[in-house]
Design a protein around this motif. Structure first.
Motif, PDB file in Angstrom:
ATOM      1  N   ALA A 771       0.825  -1.769   0.174  1.00  0.00           N
ATOM      2  CA  ALA A 771       0.131   0.050   0.221  1.00  0.00           C
ATOM      3  C   ALA A 771       0.633   1.610  -0.116  1.00  0.00           C
ATOM      4  CB  ALA A 771      -1.085   0.069   1.464  1.00  0.00           C
ATOM      5  N   ARG A 772       1.517   1.334  -0.874  1.00  0.00           N
ATOM      6  CA  ARG A 772       2.625   2.299  -0.919  1.00  0.00           C
ATOM      7  C   ARG A 772       1.981   3.980  -1.516  1.00  0.00           C
ATOM      8  NH1 ARG A 772       7.504   0.062  -4.269  1.00  0.00           N
ATOM      9  NH2 ARG A 772       7.481   2.217  -4.965  1.00  0.00           N
ATOM     10  N   ARG A 773       2.788   4.744  -0.619  1.00  0.00           N
ATOM     11  CA  ARG A 773       2.087   6.571  -1.344  1.00  0.00           C
ATOM     12  C   ARG A 773       3.388   7.163  -1.445  1.00  0.00           C
ATOM     13  NH1 ARG A 773       1.896   5.285   4.327  1.00  0.00           N
ATOM     14  NH2 ARG A 773       1.911   6.686   5.825  1.00  0.00           N
ATOM     15  N   GLU A 786      18.299  19.232   3.491  1.00  0.00           N
ATOM     16  CA  GLU A 786      18.337  18.468   4.461  1.00  0.00           C
ATOM     17  C   GLU A 786      19.914  18.071   3.325  1.00  0.00           C
ATOM     18  OE1 GLU A 786      19.429  14.788   7.443  1.00  0.00           O
ATOM     19  OE2 GLU A 786      17.712  15.256   6.954  1.00  0.00           O
ATOM     20  N   ALA A 787      19.819  17.295   2.655  1.00  0.00           N
ATOM     21  CA  ALA A 787      20.718  17.410   1.187  1.00  0.00           C
ATOM     22  C   ALA A 787      21.574  17.900   0.845  1.00  0.00           C
ATOM     23  CB  ALA A 787      20.033  16.144   0.836  1.00  0.00           C
ATOM     24  N   GLY A 788      20.865  19.084   0.577  1.00  0.00           N
ATOM     25  CA  GLY A 788      21.715  20.469   0.291  1.00  0.00           C
ATOM     26  C   GLY A 788      21.300  20.643  -1.026  1.00  0.00           C
ATOM     27  N   VAL A 789      20.361  19.766  -2.136  1.00  0.00           N
ATOM     28  CA  VAL A 789      20.420  19.548  -3.485  1.00  0.00           C
ATOM     29  C   VAL A 789      19.663  20.433  -3.350  1.00  0.00           C
ATOM     30  CG1 VAL A 789      21.674  18.001  -3.166  1.00  0.00           C
ATOM     31  CG2 VAL A 789      19.326  17.226  -3.072  1.00  0.00           C
ATOM     32  N   ALA A 790      18.591  21.328  -2.779  1.00  0.00           N
ATOM     33  CA  ALA A 790      16.677  21.498  -3.121  1.00  0.00           C
ATOM     34  C   ALA A 790      16.867  22.351  -5.019  1.00  0.00           C
ATOM     35  CB  ALA A 790      16.337  22.783  -2.526  1.00  0.00           C
ATOM     36  N   ASP A 791      18.139  22.995  -5.101  1.00  0.00           N
ATOM     37  CA  ASP A 791      18.326  24.337  -6.333  1.00  0.00           C
ATOM     38  C   ASP A 791      18.770  23.378  -7.662  1.00  0.00           C
ATOM     39  OD1 ASP A 791      20.714  23.792  -4.924  1.00  0.00           O
ATOM     40  OD2 ASP A 791      21.724  25.274  -6.136  1.00  0.00           O
ATOM     41  N   ARG A 792      19.195  21.556  -7.383  1.00  0.00           N
ATOM     42  CA  ARG A 792      19.589  21.012  -8.415  1.00  0.00           C
ATOM     43  C   ARG A 792      18.618  19.449  -8.478  1.00  0.00           C
ATOM     44  NH1 ARG A 792      23.950  22.416  -4.879  1.00  0.00           N
ATOM     45  NH2 ARG A 792      24.099  20.043  -3.882  1.00  0.00           N
ATOM     46  N   VAL A 793      17.618  19.656  -7.845  1.00  0.00           N
ATOM     47  CA  VAL A 793      17.143  18.385  -8.265  1.00  0.00           C
ATOM     48  C   VAL A 793      15.118  18.503  -8.219  1.00  0.00           C
ATOM     49  CG1 VAL A 793      16.310  16.225  -6.862  1.00  0.00           C
ATOM     50  CG2 VAL A 793      18.814  16.829  -6.460  1.00  0.00           C
ATOM     51  N   ARG A 794      15.023  17.759  -8.905  1.00  0.00           N
ATOM     52  CA  ARG A 794      13.147  18.219  -9.105  1.00  0.00           C
ATOM     53  C   ARG A 794      12.381  17.437  -8.185  1.00  0.00           C
ATOM     54  NH1 ARG A 794      14.433  16.785 -14.627  1.00  0.00           N
ATOM     55  NH2 ARG A 794      12.717  15.399 -15.397  1.00  0.00           N
ATOM     56  N   LEU A 795      11.500  17.959  -7.929  1.00  0.00           N
ATOM     57  CA  LEU A 795       9.932  16.268  -8.183  1.00  0.00           C
ATOM     58  C   LEU A 795       9.366  15.894  -8.876  1.00  0.00           C
ATOM     59  CD1 LEU A 795       8.923  18.064  -4.240  1.00  0.00           C
ATOM     60  CD2 LEU A 795      11.212  15.759  -5.094  1.00  0.00           C
ATOM     61  N   VAL A 796       9.031  14.846  -8.861  1.00  0.00           N
ATOM     62  CA  VAL A 796       8.257  14.382 -10.006  1.00  0.00           C
ATOM     63  C   VAL A 796       7.493  13.453  -8.919  1.00  0.00           C
ATOM     64  CG1 VAL A 796       8.206  12.382 -11.606  1.00  0.00           C
ATOM     65  CG2 VAL A 796      10.259  13.520 -11.123  1.00  0.00           C
ATOM     66  N   PRO A 797       6.281  13.287  -8.693  1.00  0.00           N
ATOM     67  CA  PRO A 797       5.304  13.691  -7.153  1.00  0.00           C
ATOM     68  C   PRO A 797       4.458  12.091  -8.839  1.00  0.00           C
ATOM     69  CG  PRO A 797       4.921  14.654  -7.150  1.00  0.00           C
ATOM     70  CD  PRO A 797       5.418  15.041  -9.159  1.00  0.00           C
ATOM     71  N   GLY A 798       4.405  10.925  -7.793  1.00  0.00           N
ATOM     72  CA  GLY A 798       3.794   9.770  -8.702  1.00  0.00           C
ATOM     73  C   GLY A 798       2.843   8.940  -7.245  1.00  0.00           C
ATOM     74  N   GLU A 799       1.274   8.081  -8.106  1.00  0.00           N
ATOM     75  CA  GLU A 799       0.839   7.852  -7.281  1.00  0.00           C
ATOM     76  C   GLU A 799       0.996   6.906  -6.489  1.00  0.00           C
ATOM     77  OE1 GLU A 799      -2.532   5.453  -9.733  1.00  0.00           O
ATOM     78  OE2 GLU A 799      -2.508   6.785 -11.112  1.00  0.00           O
ATOM     79  N   GLY A 800       1.916   6.758  -6.585  1.00  0.00           N
ATOM     80  CA  GLY A 800       2.934   4.921  -5.132  1.00  0.00           C
ATOM     81  C   GLY A 800       4.181   5.555  -5.565  1.00  0.00           C
ATOM     82  N   GLN A 801       4.672   6.640  -5.061  1.00  0.00           N
ATOM     83  CA  GLN A 801       6.222   7.087  -4.894  1.00  0.00           C
ATOM     84  C   GLN A 801       6.162   8.652  -5.359  1.00  0.00           C
ATOM     85  OE1 GLN A 801       4.985   4.906  -7.355  1.00  0.00           O
ATOM     86  NE2 GLN A 801       6.145   6.632  -9.000  1.00  0.00           N
TER      87      GLN A 801
END
Length: 939
Positions: A771-773, A786-801
Motif C-alpha cells: 500500500a505504497r504512497r 537536509e541534503a543541500g540539493v534543493a536547487d539541483r534536483v526536481r520532484l516527480v510526484p507519482g501515485e505510489g512514490q
C-alpha cells in the motif's frame, strides 16, 4: 544383505476407493464425497477400526451440515465481500444479504426433505457419540462399545439413492487438526482433564462447541473425555462463524443457557484466534455469561502468547511440547515402531538421534519430524547395517495414511516408505553416509534438473490419476480456481469483490478445469529435492528424490487442484530461473505429447507467486517483478510471437505506467489493447522504445519480453540497448553525489522507504510495499534541504512514490542518447510518435513529430497543448497508434493478431476490463458478463 522394511499395507493407489475389508484404509484422494464416505463407514466399523470409523462418521455428518446450509452459502459469500468494502452502502447491503441468507437457510430447514436429512443427522450423531470413546482409546471396553456402535450403524442402513443427488456429490471439508497438524485424541483428552481440574463440578451442564471444520471432530472427542471423567450432562455443537444455527441446534443451545451451563469452545491451532472469538461472542450474545465460556486450544508454539481476540474469556491451552506427537517421536517410541515393521530375521540393534535433527524437530505450524540412525542386525548373514530413518507426523488415521499410499505409488521418486502407525510415518532419510545432512537443492539455482522435475510430475500423473477434477465442486472451500478468481478480481477495480462470484468464478472454473486430473504435489519447493548419494547395493546413485510429496495437495492452506500444470508452474515460480522454466516446459511437452495451455500456466504462476509472497518465501518486490515478467511473456507469446523489430524503422517512444501498462494486480502489465498497439507498431516497421521512470531492471525485462531494441530508465538517467546489453549512464559525478546525499537524507526520515532499484535517481515512498504512497510535499522539501540539493534536483510526484531527478536529466535527454546509440551510419531516423501521461513526459512529447497523451493524462499536459486521446490508458495508446498507421491496431492484414483460443479470449477479457479506464469499463464488463454466461451455460 540390505533389509527390506515392508509396507504396512498395499493400498490401491489409482483410486480413492475401498481396497477390501481387511486392508487398512489408505486413499490417495482425500476429497471424497458423501457416497464414498457412507459406503466406507460400515466397512471400517465391521473391521473394528474405530478411529477411521469415527473420522468417516464425523465427515459424513459434516457434509450434511454443509448441504442443509447450501441455499444461503453463495449469498453469504457475496455479503462477506460487500462487508469488506470501504463503501458504507456496500457494507449495509452486505449486512442485509447476510440476514437474508440466514432466513433462506432457516426456511429450507423446514422442508420435508430437510427433515429426512435431519433424522439421518440424528442417527449419525448417536453413532459419533458411540465411536468417540473408542477413538480416544481403541483398546478400552471393546465389547460394550462395539455393541453400541453396531446398533447405531443399523439405523443408518438405507439406500444411498434415497438421498438428494447434490448431497451425494458433496465433498468433505478436511479437518486441519487431524490432517495438517499432528493433533491426537489424547491431546483433546488432556484439554478435558485440564478443564476438570479448574471446574470440578460434575453436575453442571456442559455444551462443547466446536468451531468448524476441525471443531466437528474435536467437540465429540472432548465430550467423550468429559463423560469419562464423570460429567453427567454433556452436549456438543459444531458452529461455523457467520452461519446460522438451525432447528435442533438452536434448541440445544437455549437448553444449555436455561440450565446455567458452561460452553467450551474448541478449534484447531489458531493463527489469530478471530474465528474462536466470533463463536465466543455469539455464545455470549445468546445468553452465556462471559465467565461461563471457556476456550480450549492446542497451540503449536512452545510458549504460546495470549491471543488478543480471546482475552475476554477463560482459556486453557496445550502448548506444542505437551502434544502427544512429541512423545510419539521420542527414541523409545520410534524404536518400537521400527521393530514392528522389520522382517522377522532382522532386529533393531540400536537407534540414535541423527545430529542434523535431534529427537523432534517441531514446526510452529505444520508436522513434527525426528531424524534417527538405525543399526539393524541381520540374523541371516550376521551383518549390521545402518539406515537413516525419518519419523514424521502426517495426520491421523486415514488422513495420515494417505502419505503411505502416495509413497508406495511413487517408489523410486520419493524416499522409501517403511510404515505408518498412529499418525507417524517411517521413511528413509536421503542423507549421505557421513550423516552431514542431505544434499539439498538450493533455492534460486537452476536445480533440481528441470527434466527430473518434469518426469516427477509425469510419474505422479501415471501413478496417481483421478477419475474427475473434484475441485470444480468445491465452491467456497478455496480451490485454486476460486483463489485465482479472487486474485484476478483486482483487474476489475473497485467492483472486483462484488462481481467476482457472478463474473469471474464461472470463467476461472472453466479455464482451470483439467481433463486428466491427478493428485498433485502442491509443494514444489527447491529445498524439498534431495540427491540420493551412491548406494552400491542399490545399483544407483545421484538421483534426485522429492520429500514432502504428500502434504501439499490436501493442506490447511486449501488451494485444491488436480492439474499437473499447477505443479510445473510451482516449480518454475520457486526456481526463479528463465532457463529452468524453458527446459521444464519443453521436456514435459515432449514427454507427454501435449502442449501446456499458456493461460493456465500464467494463472498458476501468479497464484504461486502471490502465495510465496504471503508466506514470506519471496520478498514482495521480487514476487511482483516475477509476476510482471510472467504477464509480459504471456502477452508477448499471444500477440507478438510472429512480430519482429525492424532495426532501421522510425522510432516511437512509449511510457510504461498508465500508457503501455496498468497496475491492477499489484504489478504493472499491459492489456489486449496495449499489446495490439505494440504489435501494430512492430509489424508496420516502426521501432518502439521505452521511456520511463522505472529502473533499469524493469526496462531490461520488458525489452526481453516484448522484443524491443532498448529503452530509457530513471527518467533518462540511464539508457539501455537490448541487442548488445550496453548500459549508458548519463548522470555526471556531481549529480551522482547529490543523489547519494539525498538518498541518505531520505533514509533517515522515519517511515520513509528508499527504493534500492533506483541507483542514479532517488525513489521514495511511505507505507508498506502493498500500500505504497508518495511523500507529502513538506517531507520531500525537508529531505532536499537536509541534503543541500534543493536547487539541483526536481520532484516527480507519482501515485505510489515520489521521485527525485537531477535538473539536467529528463526523458528527452535520455532518448536522444539512445537514438544516437542505435542509429545506423547513414543518418538519423525521426521520432515519429511519443505517448506519455505525466508532466515528466512533456519534453519527450514535444520532441516527437506526433505527441499524444491518453485520456487519463495529467492536466498539465493538456495545458501545454498536448493532443489527448478520447480513450484512457492502453486504449488511448491504441488510438495514438491508429493516428500513426492510419487504421485501428490489429485491423489490417499486416497487423492482424493470430486467432485466439477460447481460453485466451476469456482470460484477456478479464485482464482488459480497465484498459480504457473507468469510462470504458461498462462496455468491457458487459463483454465479460457475456463470457461468464457462456461459461456457466456450457459447464
Amino acid at each position: 544383505m540390505t533389509p527390506r522394511i515392508p509396507l504396512e499395507c498395499a493400498p490401491d493407489t489409482h483410486r480413492a476407493a475401498p481396497t477390501g475389508a481387511s486392508a487398512a484404509f489408505a486413499p490417495v484422494d482425500l476429497l471424497n464425497d458423501f457416497d464414498f464416505l457412507s459406503t466406507r463407514l460400515p466397512v471400517e466399523i465391521q473391521q473394528r477400526r474405530w478411529l477411521d470409523a469415527f473420522l468417516l462418521a464425523v465427515g459424513t455428518q459434516q457434509i450434511i451440515d454443509d448441504f442443509v446450509r447450501r441455499g444461503g452459502a453463495t449469498m453469504r459469500m457475496g455479503a462477506r465481500y460487500l462487508q469488506a468494502s470501504d463503501w458504507l452502502a456496500a457494507q449495509m447491503l452486505g449486512a442485509a444479504g447476510h440476514s437474508a441468507a440466514s432466513m433462506v437457510d432457516q426456511a429450507r430447514a423446514c422442508t420435508p426433505s430437510a427433515y429426512r436429512l435431519t433424522c439421518h443427522q440424528w442417527a449419525l450423531q448417536r453413532l459419533v457419540e458411540a465411536l468417540a470413546p473408542l477413538a480416544l482409546d481403541p483398546g478400552a471396553d471393546l465389547v460394550p462399545g462395539a455393541a453400541r456402535v453396531i446398533d447405531h450403524t443399523a439405523s443408518l442402513a438405507q439406500p444411498l439413492e434415497r438421498h438428494p443427488a447434490a448431497l451425494r456429490r458433496q465433498i468433505l471439508r478436511l479437518p486441519a487438526c487431524f490432517r495438517s497438524f499432528d493433533q491426537h485424541p489424547q491431546d483433546v483428552a488432556a484439554l478435558a482433564a485440564g478443564f476438570a481440574e479448574r471446574w470440578p463440578d460434575r453436575t453442571r451442564r456442559l455444551l462443547v462447541v466446536g468451531v468448524r471444520t476441525s471443531g466437528s471432530y474435536l467437540a465429540p472427542l472432548c465430550a467423550a473425555a468429559l463423560r469419562a471423567g464423570g460429567y453427567r450432562d454433556v452436549d456438543t455443537l459444531a458452529v461455523r462463524p457467520g452461519e446460522p444455527l438451525l432447528g435442533d441446534e438452536t434448541r440445544r443451545l437455549r437448553a444449555a443457557i436455561r440450565a446455567g451451563g458452561m460452553a467450551l469452545v474448541l478449534d484447531d491451532p489458531p493463527v489469530t484466534g478471530r474465528s474462536v472469538a466470533q463463536v465466543a461472542q455469539r455464545l455470549q450474545r445468546a445468553g452465556f455469561a462471559g465467565s461461563s465460556i471457556v476456550v480450549l486450544l492446542a497451540r503449536c508454539e512452545t510458549t504460546p502468547e495470549p491471543l488478543a481476540p480471546v482475552r475476554g474469556w477463560p482459556q486453557l491451552t496445550l502448548p506444542g511440547p505437551e502434544w502427544r506427537i512429541v512423545r510419539a517421536l521420542r527414541a523409545d517410541s520410534v524404536a518400537t515402531a521400527v521393530r514392528n515393521v522389520l522382517p522377522a530375521v532382522v532386529d533393531l540393534f540400536r537407534l540414535t538421534p541423527n545430529p542434523r535433527g535431534g529427537e523432534c524437530a517441531h514446526l510452529v505450524r505444520g508436522h513434527h519430524r525426528a531424524y534417527y540412525t538405525a543399526a539393524l542386525y541381520d540374523h541371516a548373514d550376521g551383518h549390521v547395517v545402518t539406515r537413516a530413518v525419518v519419523a514424521e507426523g502426517t495426520g491421523l488415521g486415514y488422513f495420515g495414511r494417505h502419505a503411505l499410499a502416495v509413497g508406495h505409488a511413487l517408489r523410486g521418486w520419493v524416499p522409501e516408505v517403511y510404515g505408518f502407525a498412529d499418525g507417524v510415518l517411517l521413511r528413509a532419510d536421503p542423507a549421505p553416509p557421513d550423516g552431514s545432512g542431505p544434499d539439498r537443492v538450493v533455492a534460486g539455482r537452476p536445480e533440481p534438473e528441470p527434466e527430473r522435475v518434469a518426469d516427477y510430475v509425469l510419474a505422479r500423473r501415471r501413478a496417481l490419476p483421478c477419475a474427475s477434477d473434484r475441485s470444480v465442486q468445491m465452491a467456497g472451500q478455496c480451490p485454486t480456481w476460486e483463489l485465482a478468481a479472487g486474485y484476478l478480481s483486482a483487474a476489475l477495480g473497485r467492483l472486483g469483490l462484488p462481481l467476482r462470484i457472478p463474473l469471474l468464478d464461472p470463467l476461472l472454473r472453466r479455464l482451470l478445469t483439467v481433463a486428466d486430473p491427478m493428485i498433485i504435489d502442491g509443494r514444489m519447493y527447491p529445498e524439498h529435492w534431495h540427491r540420493v548419494h551412491r548406494d552400491a547395493s542399490a545399483g544407483r546413485g545421484g538421483a534426485l528424490v522429492k520429500e514432502n510429496c504428500a502434504e501439499g495437495a490436501f493442506s490447511n492452506r486449501e488451494n485444491f487442484c488436480y492439474d499437473p500444470v499447477f505443479d510445473l508452474a510451482g516449480a518454475s515460480a520457486h526456481a526463479r530461473c528463465p532457463q529452468f522454466t524453458a527446459r521444464l516446459k519443453r521436456h514435459y511437452q515432449a514427454r507427454c505429447g501435449q502442449p501446456i495451455p499458456e493461460e493456465r500456466w500464467l494463472i498458476y504462476h501468479l497464484v504461486h507467486l502471490a502465495d510465496a509472497a504471503e508466506r514470506g518465501r519471496l520478498p514482495l518486490a521480487v514476487a511482483r517483478r516475477n509476476a510482471a515478467a510472467a504477464a509480459q511473456r504471456y502477452f508477448a507469446s499471444t500477440y507478438l510471437a510472429d512480430a519482429t523489430t525492424r532495426l532501421d524503422g522510425p522510432y516511437c517512444a512509449l511510457d510504461i505506467d498508465g500508457v503501455l501498462e496498468i497496475s491492477l494486480l499489484g504489478f504493472a502489465m499491459t492489456t489486449a489493447a496495449g499489446a495490439l498497439a505494440l504489435r501494430a507498431l512492430l509489424t508496420h516497421g516502426y521501432q518502439p522504445l521505452l521511456a520511463t521512470g522505472r529502473n533499469l531492471d524493469d526496462v531490461r525485462d520488458r525489452c526481453a519480453s516484448y522484443g524491443l531494441a532498448g529503452g530509457v530508465a530513471e527518467y533518462g538517467a540511464a539508457v539501455y540497448q537490448h541487442g548488445t546489453g550496453v548500459v549508458r549512464e548519463l548522470v555526471t559525478g556531481p549529480e551522482r553525489a547529490d543523489m547519494v546525499a539525498l538518498r541518505t537524507a531520505l533514509a533517515r526520515i522515519p517511515g520513509v522507504q528508499v527504493d534500492p532499484g533506483h541507483r542514479l535517481t532517488a525513489r521514495a515512498y511511505c507505507g508498506p510495499d502493498e500500500a505504497r504512497r508518495g511523500l507529502d510535499p513538506t517531507t520531500a522539501e525537508a529531505a532536499l534541504a537536509e541534503a543541500g540539493v534543493a536547487d539541483r534536483v526536481r520532484l516527480v510526484p507519482g501515485e505510489g512514490q515520489t521521485d527525485f531527478v537531477p535538473l539536467r536529466i529528463d526523458k528527452a535527454v535520455g532518448l536522444r542518447a539512445l537514438m544516437e546509440q542505435l542509429d545506423v551510419p547513414d543518418g538519423r531516423r525521426p521520432l515519429v510518435l511519443a505517448v506519455g501521461d505525466g508532466p515528466a513526459d512533456a519534453t519527450l512529447l514535444e520532441m516527437a513529430e506526433m505527441g499524444f497523451a491518453p485520456g487519463n493524462a495529467h492536466p498539465e499536459l493538456r495545458r501545454r497543448g498536448v493532443t489527448t486521446t478520447r480513450a484512457h490508458c492502453q486504449a488511448g495508446l491504441a488510438q495514438a497508434v491508429e493516428a500513426l498507421v492510419g487504421h485501428a491496431a490489429g485491423s489490417c492484414r499486416t497487423c492482424r493478431p493470430p486467432t485466439l483460443s477460447p481460453d485466451a479470449v476469456r482470460l484477456l477479457t478479464v485482464l482488459s476490463v480497465l484498459e480504457a479506464g473507468r469510462p470504458g469499463a461498462p462496455a468491457r464488463l458487459a463483454r465479460l458478463a457475456r463470457q461468464a454466461a457462456a461459461a456457466r451455460w456450457r459447464s
